[in-house]
Design a protein around this motif. Structure first.
Motif, PDB file in Angstrom:
ATOM      1  N   ALA A 155       5.035  -3.360  -8.498  1.00 28.78           N
ATOM      2  CA  ALA A 155       4.889  -2.499  -7.325  1.00 28.78           C
ATOM      3  C   ALA A 155       6.290  -2.241  -6.792  1.00 28.78           C
ATOM      4  CB  ALA A 155       4.022  -3.161  -6.266  1.00 28.78           C
ATOM      5  N   ALA A 156       6.600  -0.970  -6.483  1.00 30.53           N
ATOM      6  CA  ALA A 156       7.998  -0.638  -6.194  1.00 30.53           C
ATOM      7  C   ALA A 156       8.113   0.436  -5.125  1.00 30.53           C
ATOM      8  CB  ALA A 156       8.695  -0.168  -7.469  1.00 30.53           C
ATOM      9  N   ILE A 157       9.265   0.405  -4.446  1.00 28.98           N
ATOM     10  CA  ILE A 157       9.722   1.523  -3.635  1.00 28.98           C
ATOM     11  C   ILE A 157      11.120   1.883  -4.126  1.00 28.98           C
ATOM     12  CG2 ILE A 157       8.327   0.948  -1.618  1.00 28.98           C
ATOM     13  CD1 ILE A 157      10.873  -0.230  -0.329  1.00 28.98           C
ATOM     14  N   ARG A 158      11.411   3.179  -4.149  1.00 25.64           N
ATOM     15  CA  ARG A 158      12.704   3.642  -4.640  1.00 25.64           C
ATOM     16  C   ARG A 158      13.243   4.732  -3.719  1.00 25.64           C
ATOM     17  NH1 ARG A 158      16.234   4.407  -8.942  1.00 25.64           N
ATOM     18  NH2 ARG A 158      17.146   6.502  -9.019  1.00 25.64           N
ATOM     19  N   GLN A 159      14.552   4.713  -3.544  1.00 25.16           N
ATOM     20  CA  GLN A 159      15.222   5.777  -2.797  1.00 25.16           C
ATOM     21  C   GLN A 159      16.364   6.319  -3.650  1.00 25.16           C
ATOM     22  OE1 GLN A 159      17.694   6.021   1.351  1.00 25.16           O
ATOM     23  NE2 GLN A 159      15.568   5.327   1.484  1.00 25.16           N
ATOM     24  N   ASP A 160      16.352   7.634  -3.862  1.00 26.70           N
ATOM     25  CA  ASP A 160      17.423   8.264  -4.624  1.00 26.70           C
ATOM     26  C   ASP A 160      18.684   8.337  -3.768  1.00 26.70           C
ATOM     27  OD1 ASP A 160      15.874   8.677  -6.897  1.00 26.70           O
ATOM     28  OD2 ASP A 160      15.122  10.610  -6.165  1.00 26.70           O
ATOM     29  N   LEU A 161      19.810   8.066  -4.403  1.00 26.84           N
ATOM     30  CA  LEU A 161      21.113   8.156  -3.748  1.00 26.84           C
ATOM     31  C   LEU A 161      21.984   9.117  -4.544  1.00 26.84           C
ATOM     32  CD1 LEU A 161      21.746   4.346  -3.158  1.00 26.84           C
ATOM     33  CD2 LEU A 161      20.851   5.979  -1.495  1.00 26.84           C
ATOM     34  N   ASP A 162      22.873   9.761  -3.874  1.00 26.03           N
ATOM     35  CA  ASP A 162      23.838  10.659  -4.528  1.00 26.03           C
ATOM     36  C   ASP A 162      25.148  10.506  -3.774  1.00 26.03           C
ATOM     37  OD1 ASP A 162      25.165  12.598  -5.937  1.00 26.03           O
ATOM     38  OD2 ASP A 162      24.124  14.292  -5.009  1.00 26.03           O
ATOM     39  N   GLN A 180      10.632   2.237  10.097  1.00 28.97           N
ATOM     40  CA  GLN A 180      10.027   2.704  11.338  1.00 28.97           C
ATOM     41  C   GLN A 180       9.349   4.058  11.154  1.00 28.97           C
ATOM     42  OE1 GLN A 180       9.916   0.889  14.304  1.00 28.97           O
ATOM     43  NE2 GLN A 180      10.622  -0.693  12.875  1.00 28.97           N
ATOM     44  N   GLU A 181       9.769   4.797  10.151  1.00 28.61           N
ATOM     45  CA  GLU A 181       9.156   6.079   9.836  1.00 28.61           C
ATOM     46  C   GLU A 181       8.260   5.921   8.609  1.00 28.61           C
ATOM     47  OE1 GLU A 181       9.560   8.632  11.786  1.00 28.61           O
ATOM     48  OE2 GLU A 181      11.034   7.601  13.058  1.00 28.61           O
ATOM     49  N   PRO A 182       7.351   6.864   8.377  1.00 25.34           N
ATOM     50  CA  PRO A 182       6.538   6.794   7.156  1.00 25.34           C
ATOM     51  C   PRO A 182       7.414   6.786   5.906  1.00 25.34           C
ATOM     52  CG  PRO A 182       5.635   8.401   8.695  1.00 25.34           C
ATOM     53  CD  PRO A 182       6.960   7.983   9.254  1.00 25.34           C
ATOM     54  N   LEU A 183       6.926   6.148   4.848  1.00 22.91           N
ATOM     55  CA  LEU A 183       7.704   6.057   3.614  1.00 22.91           C
ATOM     56  C   LEU A 183       7.923   7.425   2.981  1.00 22.91           C
ATOM     57  CD1 LEU A 183       6.192   2.878   1.897  1.00 22.91           C
ATOM     58  CD2 LEU A 183       8.264   3.061   3.274  1.00 22.91           C
ATOM     59  N   ALA A 184       6.926   8.284   3.065  1.00 23.65           N
ATOM     60  CA  ALA A 184       7.042   9.602   2.448  1.00 23.65           C
ATOM     61  C   ALA A 184       8.224  10.354   3.052  1.00 23.65           C
ATOM     62  CB  ALA A 184       5.754  10.394   2.653  1.00 23.65           C
ATOM     63  N   GLY A 185       9.038  10.915   2.186  1.00 24.14           N
ATOM     64  CA  GLY A 185      10.210  11.651   2.631  1.00 24.14           C
ATOM     65  C   GLY A 185      11.498  10.885   2.446  1.00 24.14           C
ATOM     66  N   THR A 186      11.425   9.542   2.427  1.00 22.80           N
ATOM     67  CA  THR A 186      12.632   8.736   2.210  1.00 22.80           C
ATOM     68  C   THR A 186      12.481   7.785   1.028  1.00 22.80           C
ATOM     69  OG1 THR A 186      11.841   7.172   3.894  1.00 22.80           O
ATOM     70  CG2 THR A 186      13.440   8.843   4.598  1.00 22.80           C
ATOM     71  N   TRP A 187      11.290   7.245   0.827  1.00 21.36           N
ATOM     72  CA  TRP A 187      11.044   6.301  -0.257  1.00 21.36           C
ATOM     73  C   TRP A 187       9.955   6.837  -1.183  1.00 21.36           C
ATOM     74  CZ3 TRP A 187      14.100   2.036  -0.795  1.00 21.36           C
ATOM     75  CH2 TRP A 187      14.819   1.605   0.331  1.00 21.36           C
ATOM     76  N   ILE A 188      10.098   6.549  -2.459  1.00 20.30           N
ATOM     77  CA  ILE A 188       9.086   6.885  -3.462  1.00 20.30           C
ATOM     78  C   ILE A 188       8.384   5.591  -3.858  1.00 20.30           C
ATOM     79  CG2 ILE A 188       8.665   7.850  -5.758  1.00 20.30           C
ATOM     80  CD1 ILE A 188      11.371   9.335  -5.424  1.00 20.30           C
ATOM     81  N   THR A 189       7.069   5.556  -3.766  1.00 19.08           N
ATOM     82  CA  THR A 189       6.311   4.352  -4.103  1.00 19.08           C
ATOM     83  C   THR A 189       5.674   4.508  -5.478  1.00 19.08           C
ATOM     84  OG1 THR A 189       4.277   5.156  -3.073  1.00 19.08           O
ATOM     85  CG2 THR A 189       5.824   3.960  -1.667  1.00 19.08           C
ATOM     86  N   SER A 190       5.496   3.376  -6.167  1.00 21.16           N
ATOM     87  CA  SER A 190       4.854   3.399  -7.481  1.00 21.16           C
ATOM     88  C   SER A 190       4.253   2.034  -7.773  1.00 21.16           C
ATOM     89  CB  SER A 190       5.857   3.771  -8.578  1.00 21.16           C
ATOM     90  OG  SER A 190       6.873   2.791  -8.684  1.00 21.16           O
ATOM     91  N   THR A 191       3.202   2.026  -8.591  1.00 19.94           N
ATOM     92  CA  THR A 191       2.589   0.785  -9.071  1.00 19.94           C
ATOM     93  C   THR A 191       2.243   0.953 -10.542  1.00 19.94           C
ATOM     94  OG1 THR A 191       0.354   1.497  -8.437  1.00 19.94           O
ATOM     95  CG2 THR A 191       1.612   0.228  -6.810  1.00 19.94           C
ATOM     96  N   THR A 192       2.353  -0.140 -11.303  1.00 20.51           N
ATOM     97  CA  THR A 192       1.981  -0.129 -12.719  1.00 20.51           C
ATOM     98  C   THR A 192       1.279  -1.436 -13.049  1.00 20.51           C
ATOM     99  OG1 THR A 192       4.116  -1.072 -13.381  1.00 20.51           O
ATOM    100  CG2 THR A 192       3.932   1.322 -13.387  1.00 20.51           C
ATOM    101  N   ILE A 193       0.383  -1.379 -14.032  1.00 21.56           N
ATOM    102  CA  ILE A 193      -0.277  -2.575 -14.544  1.00 21.56           C
ATOM    103  C   ILE A 193      -0.582  -2.337 -16.012  1.00 21.56           C
ATOM    104  CG2 ILE A 193      -2.603  -1.827 -13.872  1.00 21.56           C
ATOM    105  CD1 ILE A 193      -3.117  -4.836 -13.154  1.00 21.56           C
ATOM    106  N   LEU A 194      -0.350  -3.357 -16.843  1.00 18.98           N
ATOM    107  CA  LEU A 194      -0.499  -3.174 -18.284  1.00 18.98           C
ATOM    108  C   LEU A 194      -1.933  -2.865 -18.680  1.00 18.98           C
ATOM    109  CD1 LEU A 194       1.847  -5.860 -19.889  1.00 18.98           C
ATOM    110  CD2 LEU A 194       2.208  -3.403 -19.648  1.00 18.98           C
ATOM    111  N   ASP A 195      -2.890  -3.486 -18.019  1.00 22.38           N
ATOM    112  CA  ASP A 195      -4.300  -3.263 -18.337  1.00 22.38           C
ATOM    113  C   ASP A 195      -4.899  -2.345 -17.278  1.00 22.38           C
ATOM    114  OD1 ASP A 195      -6.958  -3.288 -18.934  1.00 22.38           O
ATOM    115  OD2 ASP A 195      -7.161  -5.475 -19.024  1.00 22.38           O
ATOM    116  N   PRO A 196      -5.133  -1.077 -17.607  1.00 22.82           N
ATOM    117  CA  PRO A 196      -5.634  -0.137 -16.589  1.00 22.82           C
ATOM    118  C   PRO A 196      -7.013  -0.495 -16.060  1.00 22.82           C
ATOM    119  CG  PRO A 196      -5.688   0.856 -18.775  1.00 22.82           C
ATOM    120  CD  PRO A 196      -4.956  -0.430 -18.918  1.00 22.82           C
TER     121      PRO A 196
END
Length: 404
Positions: free
Chosen positions: A271-278, A222-238
Motif C-alpha cells: 500500500a503506497a502514497i507517492r508524490q511526483d517531484l521535479d 491536512q488537505e485531501p490526498l487527491a491533487g498532491t498524493w497518488i495512492t495505490s495498492t497491490t496484492i499478489l493474489d487478486p
C-alpha cells in the motif's frame, strides 16, 4: 551700402565671443563627458559542462551549437535543454551556472573606457526561464551594478551568491550570501542573506522567508490526498482482500494509515502514497528528509528474507549527476522474531532500522547530499512512502523534504 557699420561690427564681435564661450565650455565638457561615460563592451566565456548548448547571436538568425566553449557577446542569448548545462564567466570575475532548460540573455557587460571615470561596471542579465546560480564577485578597482531581470521583476545584486529560478508560476530568488534588492513598480524590497522570496505573475514579491524550504506538498495531510498524493495498492493474489490507504486522526494530528489485517497471512501486498517531484538540487547544500512513523502491527519479521518488505518504507527517486536513474530507501520495523538479516545499502547503511512499537517515532535522514556521496541526487523525481509485506498496520505523518 550699409548705413551703420559699427553695429554690424559689434554684432559679429558678439557672435564670435558667444561661439568662443560655447567652445571654451563645450569642448572641455564634451571631453569630460566622454572620459567619464564612454564604455567598452566585454564578452563572457561560456563553458559547456554537459550536452550541447545553443547560442543565439545578436546579428544572426540561426542558432549556434556549442559543445565545448565559446565567447558570448552582449546581445547574445544562451539556451540549455534538458540534457545540457554550462557555466558563464563574466569579465569582472563573476560566475554563473546555467542548469537544464535555462535561457539567459546577456543584455549588458561593460566597463568605463578610461580609468578616470567614476562610473561602475555594468552587467545586466535577462533570465527568461530555468534555474541559474549567480556568484557576484567582490569589487576590486571599481564597483559593479549587477542587475538580473526576469519576466516578473528586477533584482540588484550585491557581492554574494544567489539562486534564481524562473517558471510559469513566477520567479523565486534565494540569497545564499549577500543581499538582493527586488525592484518593481513603486517598491523596493531588500532580501537579506539566508532568505528567499517568491514573486508571482503580478510582479509582487512575498515577504522574505528562510532560505530552507520544504519540497513536499500537503505533508501533514491536512488537505485531501487527491491533487498532491497518488495512492495505490497491490496484492499478489487478486482473490484476497487488498490493503487500504486512508487518512485518519491520531492524537490531534492527521496521518496516512497503510493497513492490511486479515486472517490470511503469507500473501505479499503493498500500500503506497507517492508524490511526483521535479526539482533540481545540484545547487543546494542540504537535502534532509524527516517524517513521523507509527508501527502498530507487522506479521512478517524484519524486512523479510531480502530486506525489501518493511511495514513502512520511504523511497526517494532521483537522477544522479550523470543523468542515471537512482533511488534511496529506508525502512522501519519493530520486530524480527525470525532473525532475518538486515541488508546494507550501497553506502554502507542498514536499509531498515528497528523502532519502538506503538509510539510516534521522529525520523531524520541527515544531509542526503553528503550521505550519498558521488551518487548524490542532481534532480529529484518523486517520493514514495509504502508498506510492504503480509499483514501490517502503519501510519506516517509530518513528511518534509527540506532543501537549503
Amino acid at each position: 551700402m550699409r548705413r551703420n557699420p559699427e553695429r554690424l561690427a559689434w554684432t559679429v564681435l558678439s557672435l564670435a565671443f558667444a561661439v568662443f564661450c560655447a567652445l571654451a565650455v563645450g569642448i572641455p565638457w564634451g571631453v569630460h563627458s566622454y572620459l567619464m561615460n564612454s564604455t567598452i563592451p566585454h564578452d563572457a566565456q561560456l563553458q559547456v559542462i554537459e550536452g550541447t548548448v545553443l547560442v543565439q547571436e545578436e546579428r544572426k538568425s540561426d542558432l549556434t551549437a556549442v559543445t565545448e566553449s565559446a565567447a558570448i557577446a552582449p546581445g547574445d542569448e544562451v539556451l540549455t535543454d534538458s540534457t545540457s548545462w554550462a557555466t558563464l564567466d563574466l569579465f569582472e570575475r563573476s560566475h554563473l551556472t546555467l542548469y537544464n532548460n535555462t535561457n539567459v540573455y546577456l543584455a549588458e557587460s561593460e566597463s568605463p573606457r578610461f580609468s578616470l571615470s567614476d562610473q561602475p561596471n555594468r552587467i545586466t542579465l535577462n533570465v527568461t526561464g530555468g534555474l541559474v546560480r549567480i556568484g557576484v564577485a567582490l569589487p576590486t578597482e571599481r564597483s559593479t551594478d549587477f542587475i538580473v531581470d526576469t519576466p516578473h521583476i528586477s533584482f540588484a545584486l550585491e557581492e554574494g551568491s544567489y539562486r534564481i529560478e524562473v517558471n510559469n508560476q513566477g520567479t523565486q530568488i534565494t540569497v545564499v550570501r549577500g543581499q538582493a534588492l527586488a525592484r518593481g513598480k513603486g517598491f523596493t524590497l531588500a532580501i537579506p542573506q539566508g532568505a528567499r522570496t517568491q514573486v508571482d505573475l503580478s510582479g509582487q514579491p512575498a515577504d522574505p522567508l528562510p532560505a530552507a524550504r520544504n519540497l513536499i506538498a500537503n505533508g501533514n495531510f491536512q488537505e485531501p490526498l487527491a491533487g498532491t498524493w497518488i495512492t495505490s495498492t497491490t496484492i499478489l493474489d487478486p482473490a484476497r482482500t487488498p490493503p487500504r490507504v486512508e487518512v485518519v486522526e491520531n492524537g490531534g494530528r492527521r496521518s496516512v494509515r497503510l493497513v492490511r489485517r486479515e486472517e490470511d497471512d503469507g500473501v505479499h501486498s503493498e500500500a503506497a502514497i507517492r508524490q511526483d517531484l521535479d526539482q533540481d538540487v545540484r545547487d543546494f547544500r542540504r537535502l534532509e528528509l524527516s517524517l513521523d512513523v507509527l508501527l502498530d502491527f507487522q506479521s512478517l519479521s524484519g524486512g523479510g528474507l531480502l530486506s525489501s518488505e518493511f511495514p513502512i518504507i520511504v523511497r526517494l527517486d532521483y537522477k544522479d549527476l550523470w543523468g542515471h536513474d537512482k533511488f534511496w530507501t529506508h525502512g522501519f520495523y519493530y520486530q524480527n522474531r525470525d532473525g532475518y538479516p538486515i541488508a546494507t545499502d550501497p553506502w554502507g547503511q542498514p536499509v531498515g532500522e528497528q523502532i519502538p512499537r506503538g509510539v510516534w517515532y521522529p525520523y531524520e535522514s541527515g544531509n542526503l547530499l553528503d550521505l550519498l556521496g558521488d551518487n548524490r541526487p542532481a534532480h529529484l523525481t518523486g517520493i514514495t512512502i509504502y508498506a510492504s509485506g503480509w499483514n501490517y498496520d502503519s501510519q506516517v505523518s509530518e513528511v518534509q523534504l527540506i532543501v537549503e
